[in-house]
Every structure is written in C-alpha cells, then in structure tokens.
Design an enzyme around this catalytic site. Structure first.
Site, PDB file in Angstrom:
ATOM      1  N   MET A 126      -3.838   1.580   2.252  1.00  0.00           N
ATOM      2  CA  MET A 126      -4.345   2.243   3.448  1.00  0.00           C
ATOM      3  C   MET A 126      -3.635   3.589   3.586  1.00  0.00           C
ATOM      4  O   MET A 126      -2.605   3.728   4.254  1.00  0.00           O
ATOM      5  CB  MET A 126      -4.158   1.386   4.696  1.00  0.00           C
ATOM      6  CG  MET A 126      -4.923   1.910   5.890  1.00  0.00           C
ATOM      7  SD  MET A 126      -4.981   0.699   7.230  1.00  0.00           S
ATOM      8  CE  MET A 126      -5.905   1.628   8.441  1.00  0.00           C
TER       9      MET A 126
ATOM     10  N   CYS B 287      -0.826   4.003   6.774  1.00  0.00           N
ATOM     11  CA  CYS B 287      -0.598   3.009   7.821  1.00  0.00           C
ATOM     12  C   CYS B 287       0.666   2.250   7.443  1.00  0.00           C
ATOM     13  O   CYS B 287       0.734   1.676   6.345  1.00  0.00           O
ATOM     14  CB  CYS B 287      -1.801   2.063   7.911  1.00  0.00           C
ATOM     15  SG  CYS B 287      -1.557   0.693   9.057  1.00  0.00           S
TER      16      CYS B 287
ATOM     17  N   HIS C 291       0.307  -1.330   6.204  1.00  0.00           N
ATOM     18  CA  HIS C 291      -0.686  -1.552   5.151  1.00  0.00           C
ATOM     19  C   HIS C 291      -0.661  -0.521   4.028  1.00  0.00           C
ATOM     20  O   HIS C 291      -1.599  -0.448   3.229  1.00  0.00           O
ATOM     21  CB  HIS C 291      -2.095  -1.604   5.777  1.00  0.00           C
ATOM     22  CG  HIS C 291      -2.196  -2.650   6.834  1.00  0.00           C
ATOM     23  ND1 HIS C 291      -2.481  -2.345   8.155  1.00  0.00           N
ATOM     24  CD2 HIS C 291      -2.020  -3.989   6.784  1.00  0.00           C
ATOM     25  CE1 HIS C 291      -2.489  -3.466   8.866  1.00  0.00           C
ATOM     26  NE2 HIS C 291      -2.209  -4.478   8.064  1.00  0.00           N
TER      27      HIS C 291
ATOM     28  N   HIS D  75      -2.921  -1.040  13.377  1.00  0.00           N
ATOM     29  CA  HIS D  75      -2.720   0.064  12.439  1.00  0.00           C
ATOM     30  C   HIS D  75      -1.967   1.195  13.120  1.00  0.00           C
ATOM     31  O   HIS D  75      -1.773   1.199  14.327  1.00  0.00           O
ATOM     32  CB  HIS D  75      -4.070   0.596  11.933  1.00  0.00           C
ATOM     33  CG  HIS D  75      -4.933  -0.440  11.323  1.00  0.00           C
ATOM     34  ND1 HIS D  75      -4.631  -1.069  10.133  1.00  0.00           N
ATOM     35  CD2 HIS D  75      -6.103  -0.992  11.744  1.00  0.00           C
ATOM     36  CE1 HIS D  75      -5.577  -1.941   9.846  1.00  0.00           C
ATOM     37  NE2 HIS D  75      -6.479  -1.924  10.812  1.00  0.00           N
TER      38      HIS D  75
END
Length: 152
Positions: free
Chosen positions: A145, A137, A140, A93
């Site tokens: 996210m 992120c 993601h 991440h």
C-alpha cells in the site's frame, strides 16, 4: 493517451534521408512532458492505475476503496500548486511520507506510523514543489500500500 503521442514521434536513426521535414515530429502544439520515472520504492506497490491530472486544481486519491489495501490512483501526475485530497473510503489506514523533494509539503496524516484514520475522513495537501513524492500506509506498507505523486 499522452504517451502514444510521444511514442509516435520516436524513430530509429538510419543513414540517408528519412523523408521528414527536419522537424521534431510534433504537430506544432504544446510539448508533452515525458512520463515520470517512478522510483524503485514503488516497484512492489499494488498499482491501481496511473492518472495524469495535470490542468486540475484539485485531485482526489481514494484510500482503501472497497476495503482494498491500495491508493487509487497509485501513481498521480499533477501540476505545481495542485491540492491532493486523500479520501478514506475505508478505515484502518493512514498516509505517511516516504520521500519528497527538498521543500516538499507532504507531512502525512497526524500521529505515528500506526495511528489510523477513520472512514469518511480526508487529508489534503497542496503540493507546490516540483519533483516526485512517495508515501505509504503505515500498517500496510509491507502489503504494497504505497503511492507516488509527480509534481510538474
């Protein structure tokens, strides 16, 4: 919960006397700030809670706890001058800024959109400029996210 105190003071306007004392319905204590209006960017975020961390000098945001594609808490409320520490509880991440107020200091983790941070690492930032910051992120973002910080 601070919101309950704010809601309890709400009333519907009617004609005639309301039996009140003409006050604002408060208890004479400190005024509670209204909850932030989070931007629509966060509408599809995987929400893992909202935390009011006002009054704290340092606050932790877990990145990828239990290998989940989330920031925990997802929405955070802090005072100006608070240090936010992003702790990477799983690898794969990063933290990239989406939007922030003019003069904001959220630069995000080093590298490009897909440069990842290893488990156990941290990224910290002290937020002095009031307003709403949003971040995501890189790999993601499409999975929700995303997170937001309201600096008051």
């Amino acid at each position: 919960m601070a919101t309950a105190g704010v809601l309890a003071g709400c009333s519907t306007e009617t004609s005639g006397s309301d039996g009140g004392d003409g006050g604002d319905g408060g208890d004479g204590g400190e005024e509670t700030a209204a909850p932030p209006e989070w931007p629509s960017y966060l509408d599809d975020a995987t929400v893992e809670g909202t935390e009011d961390a006002t009054g704290q000098d340092e606050v932790t945001v877990a990145v990828g706890p239990d290998a989940a594609l989330v920031y925990e808490p997802t929405e955070l409320i802090v005072d100006s001058g608070t240090t936010v520490v992003f702790e990477f509880e799983s690898g794969g991440h990063n933290v990239k800024p989406n939007s922030q107020p003019d003069g904001g200091s959220l630069e995000g983790t080093e590298g490009g959109e897909m440069d990842l941070i290893e488990q156990g690492e941290t990224y910290e930032v002290t937020l002095d400029t009031e307003g709403i910051y949003t971040y995501y992120c890189g790999p993601h973002e499409g999975a929700g996210m995303k997170g937001g910080i309201s600096v008051q």
